[in-house]
Design a protein around this motif. Structure first.
Motif, short mmCIF file in Angstrom:
data_model
loop_
_atom_site.label_atom_id
_atom_site.label_comp_id
_atom_site.label_asym_id
_atom_site.label_seq_id
_atom_site.Cartn_x
_atom_site.Cartn_y
_atom_site.Cartn_z
N PHE A 34 -7.42 14.91 6.85
CA PHE A 34 -6.48 13.73 7.18
C PHE A 34 -5.18 13.76 6.25
CE2 PHE A 34 -5.24 9.21 5.66
CZ PHE A 34 -5.44 8.51 6.95
N PHE A 35 -5.20 14.07 5.19
CA PHE A 35 -4.04 14.09 4.42
C PHE A 35 -2.96 15.35 4.67
CE2 PHE A 35 -6.47 12.44 0.44
CZ PHE A 35 -6.06 11.22 0.93
N GLU A 36 -3.46 16.17 5.71
CA GLU A 36 -2.82 17.20 6.21
C GLU A 36 -2.09 16.80 7.68
OE1 GLU A 36 -1.58 20.18 4.95
OE2 GLU A 36 -2.45 19.57 3.02
N LEU A 37 -2.46 15.67 8.18
CA LEU A 37 -2.05 15.20 9.37
C LEU A 37 -0.37 15.12 9.66
CD1 LEU A 37 -4.66 12.37 10.57
CD2 LEU A 37 -4.55 14.63 11.51
N ASP A 70 1.12 8.61 3.11
CA ASP A 70 1.57 8.40 1.80
C ASP A 70 1.00 6.97 1.54
OD1 ASP A 70 2.84 10.73 1.80
OD2 ASP A 70 4.72 9.99 2.35
N PHE A 71 1.14 5.84 2.39
CA PHE A 71 0.61 4.69 2.12
C PHE A 71 -0.86 4.64 1.68
CE2 PHE A 71 -0.90 0.41 3.35
CZ PHE A 71 -0.33 -0.37 2.38
N SER A 72 -1.76 5.37 2.35
CA SER A 72 -3.22 5.33 2.27
C SER A 72 -3.44 6.38 0.94
CB SER A 72 -3.77 6.28 3.45
OG SER A 72 -5.07 6.28 3.22
N LYS A 73 -2.61 7.35 0.97
CA LYS A 73 -3.07 8.25 -0.24
C LYS A 73 -2.42 7.57 -1.68
CE LYS A 73 -2.57 13.12 -1.60
NZ LYS A 73 -1.81 14.27 -1.15
N SER A 74 -1.35 6.82 -1.66
CA SER A 74 -0.87 6.59 -3.06
C SER A 74 -0.24 5.09 -3.07
CB SER A 74 0.18 7.48 -3.60
OG SER A 74 1.06 7.67 -2.71
N SER A 75 0.49 4.87 -2.16
CA SER A 75 1.34 3.70 -2.34
C SER A 75 0.53 2.38 -2.13
CB SER A 75 2.30 3.55 -1.28
OG SER A 75 3.12 4.59 -1.11
N PHE A 76 -0.43 2.19 -1.22
CA PHE A 76 -1.33 1.25 -1.27
C PHE A 76 -2.07 0.87 -2.93
CE2 PHE A 76 -5.76 -0.57 -0.83
CZ PHE A 76 -5.22 -1.76 0.10
N TRP A 77 -2.36 1.88 -3.47
CA TRP A 77 -3.21 1.70 -4.61
C TRP A 77 -2.23 1.68 -6.00
CZ3 TRP A 77 -7.83 1.20 -3.16
CH2 TRP A 77 -8.47 1.90 -1.72
N GLU A 95 0.22 -8.19 -2.16
CA GLU A 95 1.16 -7.39 -1.89
C GLU A 95 0.74 -6.30 -1.08
OE1 GLU A 95 4.87 -4.55 -3.77
OE2 GLU A 95 3.32 -5.47 -4.82
N ALA A 96 -0.59 -5.65 -1.32
CA ALA A 96 -0.97 -4.81 -0.63
C ALA A 96 -1.65 -5.05 0.82
CB ALA A 96 -2.38 -4.18 -1.51
N CYS A 156 -6.48 -0.05 9.09
CA CYS A 156 -7.08 -1.35 9.17
C CYS A 156 -7.99 -1.37 7.92
CB CYS A 156 -7.97 -1.42 10.62
SG CYS A 156 -6.67 -1.47 12.00
N CYS A 157 -8.55 -0.35 7.47
CA CYS A 157 -9.47 -0.18 6.33
C CYS A 157 -8.74 -0.87 5.17
CB CYS A 157 -9.87 1.24 6.12
SG CYS A 157 -10.78 1.43 4.63
N LEU A 158 -7.60 -0.34 5.05
CA LEU A 158 -6.83 -0.83 3.81
C LEU A 158 -6.49 -2.47 3.83
CD1 LEU A 158 -4.45 2.07 3.46
CD2 LEU A 158 -6.60 1.67 2.24
#
Length: 227
Positions: free
Chosen positions: A7-10, A22-29, A36-37, A67-69
């Motif tokens: 997934f992270f290599e997509l 990037d949003f899923s991996k770090s920005s969201f958290w 805000e999230a 959608c999960c986030l």
């Protein structure tokens, strides 16, 4: 873990989807608040809407992940509203409570609303600050308030859908387990997908593709319950 790595290599295959990764991996958290999230998850999805191709399993996985986030952060907002109101007694009360929660409290809401009114001359709070497809979001939130604990399982359901899409498999064993124990969560996900596809103007095919394994899981649950 292999699926996480994949997934992270997509972005190597689909560079335009890097912002979603990037949003899923770090920005969201790293968002300063759940409100805000929640808003940001919608904005990221909407900004990439024209890039998503429902015929590609990788794109289905990314959309399901976004959608999960969104559902993760919305579930936290629903918990906040439930703690304050138990269950709002009217659509107007729920709409106001949701706006307050999504914008970080009354002070932040009033400040943002005043800025918007000065710029747009718009005196209507809901029109100036509400998220896309606001009425659908209100209906979704009202449903989720009926079972706030079940809401917390919606991200798990969507993560399973995302990884199954990425792996290219149609084995729904774990989804059936989730549907058996948390059928309300699966129902909320189905409602949430419909909202997100409409609000973010995603290709409508994503609704059917993401909901397909959910309906299959619910059908398997009913078969197991049959005498």
């Amino acid at each position: 873990m292999d699926l996480w790595d994949l997934f992270f290599e997509l972005p190597k295959l689909f560079p335009k989807l890097r912002s979603a990764r990037d949003f899923s991996k770090s920005s969201f958290w790293m968002m300063s608040s759940e409100s805000e999230a929640c808003r940001r998850a919608l904005y990221v999805t909407r900004d990439l809407a024209s890039e998503f191709d429902p015929s590609r399993k990788e794109h289905v996985a990314v959309v399901a992940d976004l959608c999960c986030l969104f559902m993760f952060s919305l579930s936290r907002q629903i918990g906040t509203i439930f703690s304050a109101y138990l269950h709002p007694d009217s659509r107007e009360t729920l709409s106001k409570a949701l706006l307050m929660s999504l914008y970080g409290g009354r002070d932040a809401y009033d400040h943002r609303n005043e800025l918007v009114k000065r710029i747009s001359k718009d005196k209507e709070y809901a029109q100036s600050l509400s998220l896309p497809e606001w009425e659908r979001l209100i209906k979704l939130s009202r449903q989720m308030l009926d079972a706030p604990i079940e809401c917390l399982y919606t991200p798990l359901v969507l993560r399973e859908v995302a990884f199954q899409a990425l792996a290219g498999i149609n084995a729904y064993d774990y989804l059936v387990t989730l549907a058996t124990s948390h059928s309300q969560a699966v129902r909320f996900v189905i409602l949430g997908i419909d909202y997100i596809v409409r609000a973010c103007k995603l290709p409508p095919e994503f609704t059917e593709i993401i909901e397909r394994p959910l309906h299959a899981a619910l059908a398997s649950k009913l078969q197991k319950m049959a005498p």
